[in-house]
Design an enzyme around this catalytic site. Structure first.
Site, PDB file in Angstrom:
ATOM      1  N   TYR A   9       0.841  -1.203   0.000  1.00 36.76           N
ATOM      2  CA  TYR A   9       0.000   0.000   0.000  1.00 36.76           C
ATOM      3  C   TYR A   9       0.878   1.255   0.000  1.00 36.76           C
ATOM      4  CZ  TYR A   9      -3.071   3.681   1.683  1.00 36.76           C
ATOM      5  OH  TYR A   9      -3.741   4.875   1.823  1.00 36.76           O
ATOM      6  N   GLU A  31     -10.979   6.674   5.492  1.00 35.71           N
ATOM      7  CA  GLU A  31     -10.271   7.469   6.500  1.00 35.71           C
ATOM      8  C   GLU A  31     -11.166   7.732   7.711  1.00 35.71           C
ATOM      9  OE1 GLU A  31      -7.152   7.993   6.671  1.00 35.71           O
ATOM     10  OE2 GLU A  31      -6.505   7.646   4.606  1.00 35.71           O
ATOM     11  N   TRP A  39      -4.576   1.903  10.581  1.00 41.09           N
ATOM     12  CA  TRP A  39      -4.865   1.887   9.150  1.00 41.09           C
ATOM     13  C   TRP A  39      -4.794   0.462   8.612  1.00 41.09           C
ATOM     14  CZ3 TRP A  39      -7.503   3.968   5.621  1.00 41.09           C
ATOM     15  CH2 TRP A  39      -7.277   3.656   4.292  1.00 41.09           C
TER      16      TRP A  39
END
Length: 175
Positions: A9, A31, A39
């Site tokens: 990522y 988000e 995350w």
């Protein structure tokens, strides 16, 4: 040491320019779901989020009703947080309203209008801010447009993820 999926990522996606209302709606939604979590949790559930939220098609998500909210709250493929689920639906409706007013690409134009001038590469993670004047302004603009769960920190995380700012460290090969 980072996990392989996080490294991929970082190396292939984070900080690269993202355009298009659907892609930006997805990033804002993810988000918002990340708020208070790792995350990596969101990244590992991204396919589940895409399935649960109709590929982040704003028209489909805006049409979600109580039965869809109940379904989402039972879906182990996503983060089951009622406030965040409700925010995703609210934000899809806000996006459609924004498009009704400003046309296709309205969210893209809104978000990218807050891209700051390039600045020097951060030397360390301590040099990476959690918010900036631009993220504060973006959060306010999104809220004026009817979006929720998009404070300055979430706005800045989206700005980083979508390439509005480049917070890859000075020595990072992705810079």
């Amino acid at each position: 040491m980072s996990t392989p999926d996080y490294v991929t990522y970082h190396d292939d996606e984070w900080g690269r320019p993202v355009h298009g209302d659907v892609a930006l709606f997805e990033r804002l939604t993810l988000e918002a779901f990340q708020s208070g979590l790792s995350w990596l949790t969101i990244l590992r559930k991204r396919d589940g989020f895409r399935a649960a939220f109709a590929g982040f098609d704003p028209a489909a998500v805006a049409a979600f009703g109580p039965s869809d909210e109940a379904r989402l709250m039972q879906d182990t493929g996503i983060v089951r947080n009622r406030a965040k689920v409700t925010a995703a639906i609210t934000n899809a409706r806000a996006l459609l309203a924004l498009q009704d007013t400003d046309g296709h690409g309205a969210l893209d134009r809104l978000i990218w209008s807050f891209a700051p001038a390039a600045r020097p590469a951060p030397a360390s993670l301590a040099d990476v801010p959690a918010t900036t004047p631009e993220s504060v302004a973006l959060a306010k603009a999104l809220k004026r447009a009817g979006f929720v769960f998009v404070g300055p920190t979430t706005a800045y995380a989206a700005m980083q993820a979508c390439g509005l700012v480049n917070d890859h460290l000075a020595g990072c090969s992705s810079r």
